[in-house]
Every structure is written in structure tokens, then in C-alpha cells.
Design an enzyme around this catalytic site. Structure first.
Site, mmCIF file in Angstrom:
data_model
loop_
_atom_site.group_PDB
_atom_site.id
_atom_site.type_symbol
_atom_site.label_atom_id
_atom_site.label_comp_id
_atom_site.label_asym_id
_atom_site.label_seq_id
_atom_site.Cartn_x
_atom_site.Cartn_y
_atom_site.Cartn_z
ATOM 1 N N SER A 80 0.840 -1.198 0.000
ATOM 2 C CA SER A 80 0.000 0.000 0.000
ATOM 3 C C SER A 80 0.874 1.246 0.000
ATOM 4 C CB SER A 80 -0.879 0.008 1.253
ATOM 5 O OG SER A 80 -1.410 1.299 1.447
ATOM 6 N N HIS B 236 -1.604 -1.273 -4.021
ATOM 7 C CA HIS B 236 -2.819 -0.899 -3.294
ATOM 8 C C HIS B 236 -2.819 0.613 -3.081
ATOM 9 C CE1 HIS B 236 -6.161 -1.839 -0.527
ATOM 10 N NE2 HIS B 236 -5.668 -0.894 0.248
ATOM 11 N N ASP C 131 -4.873 3.724 -1.411
ATOM 12 C CA ASP C 131 -5.902 4.112 -0.450
ATOM 13 C C ASP C 131 -6.361 5.539 -0.714
ATOM 14 O OD1 ASP C 131 -6.111 1.801 1.304
ATOM 15 O OD2 ASP C 131 -4.039 2.239 1.861
ATOM 16 N N MET D 52 -8.649 8.507 0.417
ATOM 17 C CA MET D 52 -9.360 8.964 1.630
ATOM 18 C C MET D 52 -9.847 10.397 1.425
ATOM 19 S SD MET D 52 -6.795 7.562 4.558
ATOM 20 C CE MET D 52 -6.173 5.885 4.527
ATOM 21 N N HIS E 255 -8.685 1.362 -3.395
ATOM 22 C CA HIS E 255 -9.541 1.175 -2.223
ATOM 23 C C HIS E 255 -10.135 2.533 -1.867
ATOM 24 C CE1 HIS E 255 -9.635 -0.159 2.315
ATOM 25 N NE2 HIS E 255 -10.836 0.073 1.826
ATOM 26 N N MET F 275 -11.979 4.868 0.265
ATOM 27 C CA MET F 275 -12.502 5.120 1.620
ATOM 28 C C MET F 275 -13.113 6.506 1.592
ATOM 29 S SD MET F 275 -9.533 3.369 3.852
ATOM 30 C CE MET F 275 -8.411 3.466 2.491
ATOM 31 N N MET G 294 -11.343 -5.131 6.426
ATOM 32 C CA MET G 294 -10.430 -4.220 7.134
ATOM 33 C C MET G 294 -10.158 -4.792 8.518
ATOM 34 S SD MET G 294 -9.956 -1.108 5.303
ATOM 35 C CE MET G 294 -8.779 -0.851 6.542
ATOM 36 N N ASP H 7 -6.694 -6.092 5.003
ATOM 37 C CA ASP H 7 -6.060 -4.777 4.947
ATOM 38 C C ASP H 7 -5.963 -4.185 6.353
ATOM 39 O OD1 ASP H 7 -5.135 -2.302 4.183
ATOM 40 O OD2 ASP H 7 -6.933 -1.726 3.066
HETATM 41 C C1 DX5 Z 1 -5.719 1.782 6.259
HETATM 42 C C2 DX5 Z 1 -5.461 1.469 4.807
HETATM 43 C C3 DX5 Z 1 -4.418 0.446 4.578
HETATM 44 C C4 DX5 Z 1 -3.054 0.812 5.084
HETATM 45 C C5 DX5 Z 1 -2.499 -0.412 5.743
HETATM 46 O O1 DX5 Z 1 -6.750 2.692 6.371
HETATM 47 O O2 DX5 Z 1 -6.636 1.027 4.147
HETATM 48 O O3 DX5 Z 1 -4.352 0.023 3.220
HETATM 49 O O4 DX5 Z 1 -2.171 1.247 4.092
HETATM 50 O O5 DX5 Z 1 -1.349 -0.036 6.406
HETATM 51 P P1 DX5 Z 1 -0.557 -1.006 7.370
HETATM 52 O O6 DX5 Z 1 -0.115 -2.187 6.548
HETATM 53 O O7 DX5 Z 1 0.570 -0.155 7.846
HETATM 54 O O8 DX5 Z 1 -1.511 -1.408 8.460
HETATM 55 ZN ZN ZN Z 2 -6.535 -0.057 1.973
#
Ligand code: DX5
Ligand code: ZN
Length: 222
Positions: A11, A36, A38, A40, A69, A71, A140, A178
Site C-alpha cells: 500500500s 494498493h 488508499d 481517503m 480502495h 474510503m 479491514m 487490509d
Molecule cells: C488503512 C489502509 C491500509 C493501510 C495499511 O486505512 O486502508 O491500506 O495502508 O497499512 P498497514 O499495513 O501499515 O496497516
Molecule cells: Zn486499503
């Protein structure tokens, strides 16, 4: 049991965005399978990252599948943009979508793999009506928003349920875990039935990222 070979998905949340080209290369050289990303929005989760422009720019750097992903609170407003930017998989959150069935079909109609994700407080059962429609379920294992948190063990029970359900009904979705996945937790995550391991902080803080990928897959490190 996973459906096949374990897939790793570093990620970029934990990457240095000012050197994103090098960070993408690092994933490729280490043998990561997917990237990956993320997204947000500061509303669905208490953090902000990036939008379609980042996906578009990374698309030009790599042929690895881009595992986006979302969010975000209003996934429907942005699916077309992420699809055009070059996402291969688009995962949205059940908690953010009233008409998740329609959202899933929109993603499918754009030729992308469809993913649906649940946060730790949402039961696996909430996904049941949509499971036949999905390519990916992201479970998650931390409250989303930040990298570097500890895996919530209880969430692995949902992975077991989703694995049992797909065997029982012949569904074909991959189970992606994740949050808090690292070489210490990976075995338990895989034993629960995960196919895809997302790794943010563990991958990007590793001195030897290729070893980290091998450790996640459970291959011996010499
Ligand atoms: C968290 C994200 C993850 C994050 C995971 O909100 O969706 O994808 O990057 O990070 P680690 O592997 O550090 O928990
Ligand atoms: Zn993620």
C-alpha cells in the site's frame, strides 16, 4: 484456505509521495503483485490522501494491477474518474453506499473488477446479498484512516466466514485483508483464508522489501 497463490499488495499509503516513481519501482523489484492505493476523503475516514490524478500518473509508471480502495463517502461520484484514470480494481465501502448493488454494477459496466469492503464494526453477514457479484472482498482489520496500526484479531473470524461461504456457494471472490499485516500476523491471516495481503508500513519500512514480500507469502528467506 486461500483460492490459490498468495497475492501481495503493498500500500502506497506508507510510501514517500515525493519519490513516488522510485517507490513504485521498489514494489516491482521486490516482487509485489498488486499496488494498493488508499483513497481517503477526510469524511468517511479522518484522513486525506489523493484522487484520480495520482492513479493516472502511477498508471503510466507500471503494468502491475492498480488496486484502488475507496474510503470515501460518495463512491458513485468518483467511480468513472478512477476507472478512466486506469484503476484495475475498484473497491468501495458497504458503509458508504446505500445502493451498493448499483455501485457494483457501475464498476462492472466500466470493465473493472468489483470490490466491496467492510470496517471492523460491520459483520460479514452484511455482505451476503452482494457476495455473488463480487471479485474482491476487503476485510479491514484496523479502523481505516492510517497505516501502522495493529491488526484486530477478532476480524479474522469474518475472513473464516467469508471463506466458508464461498466454498459453500461456489462464489469466486478473493478475500483481501487490509491493516496490520506483517510477517508476524501473515500466517494467521492466511490460515483464516485470505488470498490477498495488503502491506503498508511493514513493506515500506523494510530494509529489504523483497524479503518482506517473501515473508508475507511464507517463502523461506535464505
Ligand atoms: C488503512 C489502509 C491500509 C493501510 C495499511 O486505512 O486502508 O491500506 O495502508 O497499512 P498497514 O499495513 O501499515 O496497516
Ligand atoms: Zn486499503
Amino acid at each position: 484456505m486461500s483460492l490459490g497463490r498468495i497475492i501481495t499488495a503493498p500500500s502506497i499509503l506508507s510510501a514517500d509521495f515525493s519519490r513516488i516513481g522510485e517507490e513504485i519501482k521498489k514494489i516491482e523489484i521486490a516482487g509485489g503483485d498488486w499496488i494498493h492505493l488508499d483513497v481517503m476523503d477526510g469524511h468517511f475516514v479522518p484522513n486525506l490522501t489523493f484522487g484520480p490524478k495520482m492513479v493516472h500518473d502511477i498508471r503510466r509508471l507500471t503494468r502491475l494491477p492498480l488496486d484502488v480502495h475507496l474510503m470515501i463517502s460518495e463512491p458513485d461520484s468518483f467511480i468513472q474518474d478512477f476507472a478512466s484514470a486506469g484503476a484495475d480494481h475498484i473497491t468501495f465501502h458497504l458503509e458508504a453506499a446505500v445502493h451498493a448493488h448499483r455501485t457494483a454494477h457501475t464498476i462492472r459496466s466500466l470493465g473493472k473488477k468489483v470490490g466491496l469492503s467492510i470496517v471492523p464494526s460491520t459483520p460479514a453477514e452484511a455482505l451476503s446479498e452482494l457476495l455473488p457479484e463480487l471479485d474482491i472482498v476487503i476485510v479491514m482489520t484496523v479502523d481505516p484512516g492510517f497505516g501502522g496500526q495493529s491488526l484486530i484479531e477478532r476480524c479474522l473470524e469474518k475472513v473464516r466466514k467469508l471463506d466458508a461461504l464461498r466454498k459453500q456457494h461456489g462464489y469466486r471472490y478473493l478475500i483481501e485483508v487490509d491493516g496490520g499485516v506483517n510477517r508476524d500476523t501473515a500466517n494467521r491471516v492466511k490460515e483464516a483464508g485470505a488470498d490477498v495481503l495488503v502491506s503498508g508500513s511493514a513493506f515500506f519500512s523494510a530494509r529489504f522489501p523483497a524479503d518482506e514480500i517473501r515473508a508475507l507469502r511464507g517463502e523461506t528467506i535464505v
